[in-house]
Design a protein around this motif. Structure first.
Motif, PDB file in Angstrom:
ATOM      1  N   VAL A  93       0.843  -1.194   0.000  1.00 60.27           N
ATOM      2  CA  VAL A  93       0.000   0.000   0.000  1.00 60.27           C
ATOM      3  C   VAL A  93       0.882   1.248   0.000  1.00 60.27           C
ATOM      4  O   VAL A  93       1.782   1.380   0.834  1.00 60.27           O
ATOM      5  N   ILE A  94       0.602   2.145  -0.947  1.00 59.72           N
ATOM      6  CA  ILE A  94       1.243   3.460  -0.980  1.00 59.72           C
ATOM      7  C   ILE A  94       0.206   4.493  -0.592  1.00 59.72           C
ATOM      8  O   ILE A  94      -0.871   4.550  -1.183  1.00 59.72           O
ATOM      9  N   ILE A  95       0.506   5.293   0.421  1.00 59.25           N
ATOM     10  CA  ILE A  95      -0.336   6.422   0.776  1.00 59.25           C
ATOM     11  C   ILE A  95       0.174   7.643   0.015  1.00 59.25           C
ATOM     12  O   ILE A  95       1.333   8.027   0.169  1.00 59.25           O
ATOM     13  N   CYS A  96      -0.682   8.214  -0.815  1.00 63.45           N
ATOM     14  CA  CYS A  96      -0.308   9.378  -1.625  1.00 63.45           C
ATOM     15  C   CYS A  96      -1.273  10.503  -1.274  1.00 63.45           C
ATOM     16  O   CYS A  96      -2.456  10.447  -1.625  1.00 63.45           O
ATOM     17  N   THR A  97      -0.776  11.527  -0.591  1.00 64.59           N
ATOM     18  CA  THR A  97      -1.659  12.544  -0.041  1.00 64.59           C
ATOM     19  C   THR A  97      -0.983  13.907   0.014  1.00 64.59           C
ATOM     20  O   THR A  97       0.247  14.012   0.009  1.00 64.59           O
ATOM     21  N   ALA A  98      -1.817  14.957   0.066  1.00 62.07           N
ATOM     22  CA  ALA A  98      -1.304  16.315   0.222  1.00 62.07           C
ATOM     23  C   ALA A  98      -0.841  16.574   1.648  1.00 62.07           C
ATOM     24  O   ALA A  98      -0.115  17.544   1.907  1.00 62.07           O
ATOM     25  N   LEU A  99      -1.259  15.725   2.584  1.00 56.96           N
ATOM     26  CA  LEU A  99      -0.804  15.851   3.969  1.00 56.96           C
ATOM     27  C   LEU A  99       0.643  15.385   4.050  1.00 56.96           C
ATOM     28  O   LEU A  99       0.952  14.258   3.675  1.00 56.96           O
ATOM     29  N   ASP A 100       1.526  16.242   4.524  1.00 54.62           N
ATOM     30  CA  ASP A 100       2.941  15.862   4.521  1.00 54.62           C
ATOM     31  C   ASP A 100       3.652  16.143   5.833  1.00 54.62           C
ATOM     32  O   ASP A 100       4.884  16.147   5.894  1.00 54.62           O
ATOM     33  N   ALA A 101       2.902  16.390   6.903  1.00 49.52           N
ATOM     34  CA  ALA A 101       3.529  16.593   8.205  1.00 49.52           C
ATOM     35  C   ALA A 101       4.057  15.257   8.731  1.00 49.52           C
ATOM     36  O   ALA A 101       3.606  14.185   8.323  1.00 49.52           O
ATOM     37  N   ASN A 122       6.095  13.315  -7.445  1.00 48.33           N
ATOM     38  CA  ASN A 122       7.128  13.250  -8.466  1.00 48.33           C
ATOM     39  C   ASN A 122       6.978  11.907  -9.191  1.00 48.33           C
ATOM     40  O   ASN A 122       6.998  10.858  -8.563  1.00 48.33           O
ATOM     41  N   SER A 123       6.820  11.948 -10.505  1.00 44.99           N
ATOM     42  CA  SER A 123       6.524  10.728 -11.259  1.00 44.99           C
ATOM     43  C   SER A 123       7.643   9.699 -11.145  1.00 44.99           C
ATOM     44  O   SER A 123       7.386   8.497 -11.031  1.00 44.99           O
ATOM     45  N   LEU A 124       8.888  10.161 -11.165  1.00 43.46           N
ATOM     46  CA  LEU A 124      10.011   9.229 -11.048  1.00 43.46           C
ATOM     47  C   LEU A 124      10.019   8.571  -9.671  1.00 43.46           C
ATOM     48  O   LEU A 124      10.228   7.363  -9.548  1.00 43.46           O
ATOM     49  N   MET A 125       9.760   9.362  -8.631  1.00 43.48           N
ATOM     50  CA  MET A 125       9.735   8.819  -7.277  1.00 43.48           C
ATOM     51  C   MET A 125       8.609   7.811  -7.133  1.00 43.48           C
ATOM     52  O   MET A 125       8.787   6.728  -6.564  1.00 43.48           O
ATOM     53  N   LEU A 126       7.430   8.142  -7.651  1.00 47.98           N
ATOM     54  CA  LEU A 126       6.295   7.227  -7.560  1.00 47.98           C
ATOM     55  C   LEU A 126       6.590   5.923  -8.277  1.00 47.98           C
ATOM     56  O   LEU A 126       6.373   4.832  -7.737  1.00 47.98           O
ATOM     57  N   LEU A 127       7.085   6.021  -9.498  1.00 49.13           N
ATOM     58  CA  LEU A 127       7.331   4.825 -10.289  1.00 49.13           C
ATOM     59  C   LEU A 127       8.421   3.959  -9.667  1.00 49.13           C
ATOM     60  O   LEU A 127       8.336   2.728  -9.672  1.00 49.13           O
ATOM     61  N   THR A 128       9.445   4.590  -9.090  1.00 51.26           N
ATOM     62  CA  THR A 128      10.515   3.838  -8.437  1.00 51.26           C
ATOM     63  C   THR A 128       9.974   3.042  -7.262  1.00 51.26           C
ATOM     64  O   THR A 128      10.309   1.873  -7.074  1.00 51.26           O
ATOM     65  N   ARG A 129       9.092   3.676  -6.486  1.00 52.85           N
ATOM     66  CA  ARG A 129       8.529   2.985  -5.329  1.00 52.85           C
ATOM     67  C   ARG A 129       7.525   1.924  -5.746  1.00 52.85           C
ATOM     68  O   ARG A 129       7.438   0.868  -5.119  1.00 52.85           O
ATOM     69  N   ARG A 131       7.704   0.192  -8.515  1.00 50.57           N
ATOM     70  CA  ARG A 131       8.510  -0.931  -9.007  1.00 50.57           C
ATOM     71  C   ARG A 131       9.113  -1.730  -7.846  1.00 50.57           C
ATOM     72  O   ARG A 131       9.115  -2.966  -7.855  1.00 50.57           O
ATOM     73  N   SER A 132       9.619  -1.024  -6.824  1.00 46.31           N
ATOM     74  CA  SER A 132      10.215  -1.693  -5.676  1.00 46.31           C
ATOM     75  C   SER A 132       9.197  -2.557  -4.940  1.00 46.31           C
ATOM     76  O   SER A 132       9.463  -3.716  -4.596  1.00 46.31           O
ATOM     77  N   LEU A 133       7.999  -2.015  -4.716  1.00 44.02           N
ATOM     78  CA  LEU A 133       6.974  -2.772  -3.996  1.00 44.02           C
ATOM     79  C   LEU A 133       6.431  -3.937  -4.825  1.00 44.02           C
ATOM     80  O   LEU A 133       6.073  -4.977  -4.271  1.00 44.02           O
ATOM     81  N   LEU A 134       6.388  -3.769  -6.140  1.00 43.51           N
ATOM     82  CA  LEU A 134       5.937  -4.874  -6.994  1.00 43.51           C
ATOM     83  C   LEU A 134       6.948  -6.022  -6.971  1.00 43.51           C
ATOM     84  O   LEU A 134       6.566  -7.191  -7.043  1.00 43.51           O
ATOM     85  N   ARG A 135       8.225  -5.700  -6.854  1.00 48.21           N
ATOM     86  CA  ARG A 135       9.242  -6.759  -6.720  1.00 48.21           C
ATOM     87  C   ARG A 135       9.003  -7.543  -5.423  1.00 48.21           C
ATOM     88  O   ARG A 135       9.087  -8.777  -5.395  1.00 48.21           O
ATOM     89  N   VAL A 136       8.736  -6.820  -4.342  1.00 48.08           N
ATOM     90  CA  VAL A 136       8.472  -7.474  -3.064  1.00 48.08           C
ATOM     91  C   VAL A 136       7.236  -8.362  -3.172  1.00 48.08           C
ATOM     92  O   VAL A 136       7.219  -9.498  -2.684  1.00 48.08           O
ATOM     93  N   LYS A 137       6.190  -7.849  -3.827  1.00 50.88           N
ATOM     94  CA  LYS A 137       4.961  -8.629  -4.004  1.00 50.88           C
ATOM     95  C   LYS A 137       5.223  -9.884  -4.828  1.00 50.88           C
ATOM     96  O   LYS A 137       4.708 -10.962  -4.514  1.00 50.88           O
ATOM     97  N   ARG A 138       6.011  -9.761  -5.868  1.00 53.75           N
ATOM     98  CA  ARG A 138       6.305 -10.926  -6.699  1.00 53.75           C
ATOM     99  C   ARG A 138       7.050 -11.990  -5.890  1.00 53.75           C
ATOM    100  O   ARG A 138       6.734 -13.186  -5.958  1.00 53.75           O
ATOM    101  N   LEU A 139       8.042 -11.565  -5.098  1.00 56.87           N
ATOM    102  CA  LEU A 139       8.803 -12.511  -4.287  1.00 56.87           C
ATOM    103  C   LEU A 139       7.895 -13.194  -3.261  1.00 56.87           C
ATOM    104  O   LEU A 139       8.014 -14.396  -3.021  1.00 56.87           O
ATOM    105  N   HIS A 140       6.979 -12.437  -2.689  1.00 57.94           N
ATOM    106  CA  HIS A 140       6.041 -13.032  -1.733  1.00 57.94           C
ATOM    107  C   HIS A 140       5.135 -14.042  -2.426  1.00 57.94           C
ATOM    108  O   HIS A 140       4.890 -15.132  -1.900  1.00 57.94           O
ATOM    109  N   ASP A 141       4.640 -13.689  -3.620  1.00 55.04           N
ATOM    110  CA  ASP A 141       3.766 -14.595  -4.363  1.00 55.04           C
ATOM    111  C   ASP A 141       4.495 -15.884  -4.725  1.00 55.04           C
ATOM    112  O   ASP A 141       3.920 -16.982  -4.663  1.00 55.04           O
TER     113      ASP A 141
END
Length: 206
Positions: A93-101, A122-129, A131-141
């Motif tokens: 799960v990625i939380i993407c929000t305007a709240l940043d405190a 930031n599109s690069l930051m989002l895509l990097t994360r 991709r990283s989480l999808l790798r973790v999901k694949r390994l778990h699967d």
């Protein structure tokens, strides 16, 4: 937001990964859907937290991207519910929000979120994360698939309780040599079994 950066998700999954995007703002929802779709994902959207939760329970997603402030259920409530359910607890799960405190980030982490991204993202930051989480999901699967196969094999020869014990610590219970214990063994014969095996195929005997 910069242009989407193509990622070969085939190197992570043997298919296009399925992502659920939940945001009550239609523009943010549509932009993120277009961005992730152009990057190689199959994207489903939800306009509120309740709809997101229902979709996550009904369909198999590889990743959830949730806004915090949504009608009916907040993104944090959805995240907690997802992580509390054994069937969905390993969906990243990625939380993407305007709240940043800092306290907002802490609340997201406490709810079980795997990543926190502030808007505008930031599109690069989002895509990097992603991709990283999808790798973790694949390994778990893959691990779950192997455990399922191992359980199916074990259940053919031992009771389910024994299989559960073996899978809790395979290195201990499957190592060569086993354990030395005092046991009582009963040997029993089945009358006529030898003659039966001589007349039957191996499959019938088993």
């Amino acid at each position: 937001m910069s242009d989407p950066i193509p990622i070969d998700f085939q190197a992570i999954f043997s298919r296009r990964p399925r992502v659920l995007v939940a945001d009550d703002d239609w523009l943010t929802r549509d932009v993120m859907q277009a961005f992730l779709a152009d990057s190689g994902c199959d994207v489903t959207t939800a306009r509120d937290g309740q709809q997101a939760y229902r979709l996550a329970q009904a369909e198999a997603f590889d990743l959830l991207v949730l806004d915090v402030q949504m009608p009916f259920m907040s993104g944090l409530e959805v995240c907690r519910a997802i992580k509390a359910n054994a069937a969905t607890q390993f969906i990243p799960v990625i939380i993407c929000t305007a709240l940043d405190a800092d306290e907002d980030k802490l609340r997201a982490i406490e709810s079980g979120a795997d990543e926190f991204i502030s808007k505008p993202f930031n599109s690069l930051m989002l895509l990097t994360r992603v991709r990283s989480l999808l790798r973790v999901k694949r390994l778990h699967d893959e691990l779950e698939s192997r455990n399922k196969l191992l359980r199916q094999v074990l259940n053919k020869y031992v009771a389910e309780e024994v299989a559960d014990t073996v899978l809790t610590d395979p290195e201990r219970y499957l190592r060569l040599g086993g354990e030395t214990r005092y046991v009582t063994v009963l040997f029993a014969d089945i009358r006529g079994f030898t003659q039966f095996t001589e007349r039957q195929t191996a499959e019938s005997v088993v």
